[in-house]
Design a protein around this motif. Sequence first.
Motif, PDB file in Angstrom:
ATOM      1  N   TRP A  44      34.884  37.075  32.356  1.00  0.00           N
ATOM      2  CA  TRP A  44      34.168  36.656  31.146  1.00  0.00           C
ATOM      3  C   TRP A  44      33.397  37.823  30.540  1.00  0.00           C
ATOM      4  CZ3 TRP A  44      29.353  36.563  29.025  1.00  0.00           C
ATOM      5  CH2 TRP A  44      29.168  35.721  27.921  1.00  0.00           C
ATOM      6  N   CYS A  45      32.719  38.597  31.398  1.00  0.00           N
ATOM      7  CA  CYS A  45      31.926  39.733  30.910  1.00  0.00           C
ATOM      8  C   CYS A  45      32.806  40.774  30.231  1.00  0.00           C
ATOM      9  CB  CYS A  45      31.159  40.377  32.065  1.00  0.00           C
ATOM     10  SG  CYS A  45      29.784  39.404  32.686  1.00  0.00           S
ATOM     11  N   LEU A  46      33.940  41.120  30.874  1.00  0.00           N
ATOM     12  CA  LEU A  46      34.811  42.141  30.319  1.00  0.00           C
ATOM     13  C   LEU A  46      35.419  41.701  28.992  1.00  0.00           C
ATOM     14  CD1 LEU A  46      36.690  43.395  33.516  1.00  0.00           C
ATOM     15  CD2 LEU A  46      34.829  44.526  32.308  1.00  0.00           C
ATOM     16  N   THR A  47      35.767  40.409  28.904  1.00  0.00           N
ATOM     17  CA  THR A  47      36.406  39.898  27.698  1.00  0.00           C
ATOM     18  C   THR A  47      35.433  39.748  26.539  1.00  0.00           C
ATOM     19  OG1 THR A  47      38.044  38.707  29.015  1.00  0.00           O
ATOM     20  CG2 THR A  47      37.751  37.992  26.731  1.00  0.00           C
ATOM     21  N   ASN A  48      34.243  39.234  26.821  1.00  0.00           N
ATOM     22  CA  ASN A  48      33.308  38.882  25.754  1.00  0.00           C
ATOM     23  C   ASN A  48      32.247  39.932  25.452  1.00  0.00           C
ATOM     24  OD1 ASN A  48      33.991  35.886  25.084  1.00  0.00           O
ATOM     25  ND2 ASN A  48      33.957  35.961  27.320  1.00  0.00           N
ATOM     26  N   LEU A  49      32.032  40.867  26.374  1.00  0.00           N
ATOM     27  CA  LEU A  49      30.976  41.861  26.168  1.00  0.00           C
ATOM     28  C   LEU A  49      31.503  43.286  26.063  1.00  0.00           C
ATOM     29  CD1 LEU A  49      28.246  40.508  28.649  1.00  0.00           C
ATOM     30  CD2 LEU A  49      28.395  40.155  26.182  1.00  0.00           C
ATOM     31  N   LEU A 302      38.899  48.813  20.977  1.00  0.00           N
ATOM     32  CA  LEU A 302      38.903  47.562  21.745  1.00  0.00           C
ATOM     33  C   LEU A 302      40.263  46.866  21.751  1.00  0.00           C
ATOM     34  CD1 LEU A 302      35.454  46.095  20.672  1.00  0.00           C
ATOM     35  CD2 LEU A 302      36.176  46.484  23.026  1.00  0.00           C
ATOM     36  N   ASP A 303      41.253  47.453  21.106  1.00  0.00           N
ATOM     37  CA  ASP A 303      42.586  46.843  21.023  1.00  0.00           C
ATOM     38  C   ASP A 303      42.490  45.422  20.456  1.00  0.00           C
ATOM     39  OD1 ASP A 303      45.340  46.650  21.259  1.00  0.00           O
ATOM     40  OD2 ASP A 303      45.260  45.928  23.333  1.00  0.00           O
ATOM     41  N   THR A 304      41.799  45.311  19.350  1.00  0.00           N
ATOM     42  CA  THR A 304      41.553  43.995  18.734  1.00  0.00           C
ATOM     43  C   THR A 304      42.850  43.263  18.403  1.00  0.00           C
ATOM     44  OG1 THR A 304      39.522  44.900  17.777  1.00  0.00           O
ATOM     45  CG2 THR A 304      40.328  42.823  16.864  1.00  0.00           C
ATOM     46  N   GLN A 305      43.870  43.994  17.975  1.00  0.00           N
ATOM     47  CA  GLN A 305      45.136  43.361  17.585  1.00  0.00           C
ATOM     48  C   GLN A 305      46.056  43.106  18.783  1.00  0.00           C
ATOM     49  OE1 GLN A 305      44.615  42.628  14.567  1.00  0.00           O
ATOM     50  NE2 GLN A 305      42.985  44.153  14.313  1.00  0.00           N
ATOM     51  N   GLY A 306      45.693  43.650  19.935  1.00  0.00           N
ATOM     52  CA  GLY A 306      46.481  43.401  21.142  1.00  0.00           C
ATOM     53  C   GLY A 306      47.746  44.223  21.271  1.00  0.00           C
ATOM     54  N   THR A 321      39.095  51.171  30.444  1.00  0.00           N
ATOM     55  CA  THR A 321      37.922  51.753  29.783  1.00  0.00           C
ATOM     56  C   THR A 321      36.674  50.907  29.962  1.00  0.00           C
ATOM     57  OG1 THR A 321      39.338  52.820  28.130  1.00  0.00           O
ATOM     58  CG2 THR A 321      36.995  52.590  27.604  1.00  0.00           C
ATOM     59  N   ILE A 322      36.724  49.622  29.633  1.00  0.00           N
ATOM     60  CA  ILE A 322      35.528  48.780  29.727  1.00  0.00           C
ATOM     61  C   ILE A 322      35.091  48.627  31.186  1.00  0.00           C
ATOM     62  CG2 ILE A 322      34.569  46.488  29.266  1.00  0.00           C
ATOM     63  CD1 ILE A 322      36.435  46.332  26.839  1.00  0.00           C
ATOM     64  N   PHE A 479      24.575  42.600  38.161  1.00  0.00           N
ATOM     65  CA  PHE A 479      23.225  43.161  38.153  1.00  0.00           C
ATOM     66  C   PHE A 479      23.113  44.272  37.101  1.00  0.00           C
ATOM     67  CE2 PHE A 479      22.981  41.886  42.836  1.00  0.00           C
ATOM     68  CZ  PHE A 479      22.203  40.779  42.564  1.00  0.00           C
ATOM     69  N   GLY A 480      24.217  45.034  36.928  1.00  0.00           N
ATOM     70  CA  GLY A 480      24.176  46.170  36.019  1.00  0.00           C
ATOM     71  C   GLY A 480      24.084  45.786  34.558  1.00  0.00           C
ATOM     72  N   THR A 481      24.713  44.660  34.179  1.00  0.00           N
ATOM     73  CA  THR A 481      24.698  44.245  32.772  1.00  0.00           C
ATOM     74  C   THR A 481      23.284  43.980  32.254  1.00  0.00           C
ATOM     75  OG1 THR A 481      26.931  43.344  32.966  1.00  0.00           O
ATOM     76  CG2 THR A 481      25.600  42.578  31.118  1.00  0.00           C
ATOM     77  N   PRO A 482      22.459  43.187  32.948  1.00  0.00           N
ATOM     78  CA  PRO A 482      21.085  43.019  32.447  1.00  0.00           C
ATOM     79  C   PRO A 482      20.275  44.304  32.492  1.00  0.00           C
ATOM     80  CG  PRO A 482      21.341  41.943  34.587  1.00  0.00           C
ATOM     81  CD  PRO A 482      22.714  42.317  34.118  1.00  0.00           C
TER      82      PRO A 482
END
Length: 522
Positions: A44-49, A302-306, A321-322, A479-482
Motif C-alpha cells: 500500500w505504501c509503495l503504491t500510494n505514497l 512514476l510510470d504513470t501510464q504503466g 526506485t521507490i 517506522f521510516g515513513t513517519p
Amino acid sequence: MGKNLENVDKKVLFISVSICVLFVLWTMGAPEYVSGVLDNILSWCLTNLGWYFLLSLAGYLAFLFILAFSKYGKIKLGKDDEKPEYSTGSWIAMTFSCGMGIGLVFWSVAEPMMHFASNPLADSNTAEAARVGMRYVFFHWGLHPWAIYGFIGLPIAYFAYRKGLPALVSSTLYPIIGEKGVKGPIGKAVDILAILVTLFGVANSLGLGAMQINSGLNFLYGIPQGNTVAIAIIAILSVLFIIAAVSGVEKGIKWFGNANVTIAGILMAFVFLTGPTLYIINLFTESIGGYLQNILGSSFFLDTQGTVAKHAGFNWVESWTIFYWVWWIMYGPFCGMFFARVSKGRTIKEFVLGTMIAPVILSFMWLAIFGGTALHIDLFGAGGIAEAVARDITSAIFVTLSHLPLAEVLSILVITLICTFYVTSADSAIFVVGMLCSKGALNPKNGIKIVLGIVEGSIAAMLLLAGGLKAVQTVSFIFGTPFTIVMLFMVYSFMKTLRKDPSLEIKSAHTKANFKAAVNNQ
C-alpha cells in the motif's frame, strides 16, 4: 553496570528495546501471518505514497546543494575557530563505510545483472540493456541516498556543536517545541522512532551480510549455506563490533573505516587491471553521462501510464526506485547521526560536499568495476553471471571473481571486506543508538554499548532464524515513513535558527562598515 546507567534515559531505552523484543517474538511465533500483514502494508505504501518519496528525496538533494553554495555554507559546525576533529581522509572513509557498506558489496554485481536480465526500457540480455541498467544503478546509488543522510545529519551537528544542545534528533526541534517539548513525550517519541528505524534497518543489513559471507564460504570451501552457519557468523562478528564500539570512534570505528577503504581500494585496483579495463573505463564514463543527463527526469518518474511496467512485466519503478528510496530513508537517522558525530569543526559546505561528492564517486567506481566486469563476461565472455544471480543472488560477486586470476584470494578479500563493513555498520549503529539512549552523550558508556550490541546481534540472528528479514525490511519502512515527517520539521527548525546565526550578523556588520568606509573615502 549501575554507573553505566547513570546518564541513560531509561524510558527511551526500555520502550525501544521492548518494542524490538515484542516484534521479534511476534515474528518468530507467527512468521507467515506477520509477513502477510506487513507485505500488505508495504504494498500500500509503495503504491500510494511513491510520489511523496520521490518529491521528498528530490527536495532533500536540492536543499543541501543550495545551502552549501549560499551565504550559510561558511558557517562552522562548532565554534568559529574550531578545527575538524578528524583528517579529511579518515572522515570520508568513516562516512563512506557507514553510508554504503555491506549493501554496496551485495548489490554491485547483483543489481546490474538483474537489470541486464530484466530491463525496464530495453530488450533484456542485450548491450542496450547493460547501458540502461548501469545508468539506473548509478541513479539508485548516487546522490539521493547521501542527501537523506546529510539532510538529517546537518541539523543535528549544527545544534550539537554550534548551539551546545545534546546530540539528539529531538534537539533539532528545540526552536519549535522548546525545552519542555524536547524533554517531554514529543522529544522522547522522536528519539525512540529514530532508535527503532536504526535497529531494524541495521538488522536487515547485518542479515544480508551474514548470508553473503556464508555464500562466499560455501563457494570457496563448501561450507553449507543455512541459518545455523549464518547465525554463527553473526555471533562472531557481534563480538568484534561490540569490541570496536567499546574502543570508541577514534580507535575502533576509525580503524575499521580506514581498513574498509584500503581493502576496497586493493580489490578495485586488481579487478580493474586484470578485468576488462577499457570496457570499465568506457562504462564508467558513459554511465556518469547518462546519470547526469537523466537525473532530473528519473527523480520524478512514476510510470504513470504503466508503459515501463508493461515492458518489464511488473511494477518496476515501485520495486526498484521507490523501494530503494524508502530503504535509504530507514538508514537516515543512523547514518545522519553518525555523520554529525564525526563532522565537528567542518563548515556546512564541507559537510555537504564531503559527505556526498567523494562517497558517490567511490561508489560509482566500485559499481563500474565489479558490475562492469560481470556485464562484460555475459556480453563478450563465457557468460553465466545472470543465470547465477537468478539462482542465488548472494553468490553474484563470487561467481564474477571466479573468472579472474587469483579468484580464491579475491574472494577471501571480499569476505574480509564484508566483515569489516559489517563491523563498521554495526558498531556505528550501536554508538548512535547509545547516544540516543544517553541523552545525547557523544561518548556513551561502554555498558550501554555492550547491551545494545547484544540486542542488535540478537535481532539480526532471531529474525534470520524466523525467516523474518523481509518482515524487518517492511517494518523498517513503516517506522521510516513517519520519520520523513519529522525530517521536515527538523529542517524548518534548522533554517529558522540558521537565519539568526551570529556569524551572519557579524559578516553583515563588517560588510556595512566596509561599504560606509568606501563611500566616505570617495
